[in-house]
Design an enzyme around this catalytic site. Structure first.
Site, PDB file in Angstrom:
ATOM      1  N   PHE A  87       0.837  -1.206   0.000  1.00  0.00           N
ATOM      2  CA  PHE A  87       0.000   0.000   0.000  1.00  0.00           C
ATOM      3  C   PHE A  87       0.872   1.256   0.000  1.00  0.00           C
ATOM      4  O   PHE A  87       0.531   2.263  -0.621  1.00  0.00           O
ATOM      5  CB  PHE A  87      -0.933  -0.010   1.216  1.00  0.00           C
ATOM      6  CG  PHE A  87      -1.874  -1.178   1.241  1.00  0.00           C
ATOM      7  CD1 PHE A  87      -3.054  -1.158   0.516  1.00  0.00           C
ATOM      8  CD2 PHE A  87      -1.570  -2.317   1.974  1.00  0.00           C
ATOM      9  CE1 PHE A  87      -3.916  -2.241   0.524  1.00  0.00           C
ATOM     10  CE2 PHE A  87      -2.426  -3.402   2.000  1.00  0.00           C
ATOM     11  CZ  PHE A  87      -3.600  -3.370   1.266  1.00  0.00           C
ATOM     12  N   CYS A  88       1.997   1.167   0.691  1.00  0.00           N
ATOM     13  CA  CYS A  88       2.944   2.291   0.725  1.00  0.00           C
ATOM     14  C   CYS A  88       3.592   2.487  -0.638  1.00  0.00           C
ATOM     15  O   CYS A  88       3.786   3.618  -1.093  1.00  0.00           O
ATOM     16  CB  CYS A  88       4.025   2.041   1.773  1.00  0.00           C
ATOM     17  SG  CYS A  88       3.404   1.867   3.455  1.00  0.00           S
TER      18      CYS A  88
END
Length: 208
Positions: A74-75
């Protein structure tokens, strides 16, 4: 003598107020808010040099985002989205900076793999995220899973129960003006949800 003791007590009180404990749970974080000043805290560059965060922000409008690490999908998606708008942010006079628990070597890998054109800084010991009120203890299950599957070597810290846990930052985005004051912030305890880049651009446009 009395004045010295009073001054020392006042200084101790200021330090105590500014220090933020690591939250026992992500839902218990107490983030830095709009109108507040960036804290005095040391951060590590890709080259391994320690610098004061206020010196990094000094006199510059800044988009500062906290992410968990290059191991987090997600990062990585977020870093790619920010890369798409980094030129537009620069055109508005902003510098774009990401801070994570990755060591400098991990930051270099992220920059190379994703061809990033903005700055990444290391908060390996979670002191920066703690000063921003974003640091929290991961659960025992999450700690064990991340340390084994993700091969993390971040230092574990003891929570109130004396259990050694991994400390992570709640993903966050801060927009600072040139005076180092927070003009906009987005913090979400759900690490799967990140700020839309178009909303960030709108927020940035409002900062003079």
């Amino acid at each position: 003598m009395h004045k010295l003791i009073t001054a020392a007590m006042a200084l101790l009180f200021i330090v105590t107020v500014q220090a933020k404990p690591i939250a026992e749970d992500v839902n218990m974080i107490r983030p830095l808010l709009n109108g507040q000043q960036a804290p005095e805290v040391m951060v590590t560059t890709v080259a391994g040099k320690e610098v004061n965060l206020q010196d990094v922000l000094s006199g510059k409008k800044t988009i500062l985002f906290f992410y968990r690490g290059g191991w987090c999908p997600f990062c990585n998606t977020q870093m790619g989205q920010l890369k798409k708008i980094s030129g537009r942010l620069n055109g508005m006079g902003f510098q774009l900076i990401g801070i994570s628990t990755d060591a400098p070597a991990g930051l270099k890998e992220s920059i190379k793999e994703r061809d990033l054109d903005y700055t990444l800084l290391s908060d390996f010991n979670s002191q920066v995220s703690q000063s921003f009120g974003l640091a929290y203890f991961a659960s025992q299950k999450t700690t064990e899973r991340y340390m084994s599957k993700m091969k993390l070597d971040n230092p574990l810290q003891k929570n109130q129960q004396g259990q050694e846990r991994l400390v992570l930052p709640a993903p966050a985005v801060y927009v600072f003006d040139a005076k180092g004051l927070v003009q906009f912030n987005y913090v979400n305890p759900n690490f799967r949800v990140r700020l839309d880049e178009e909303l960030l651009l709108k927020a940035a446009e409002l900062v003079k």
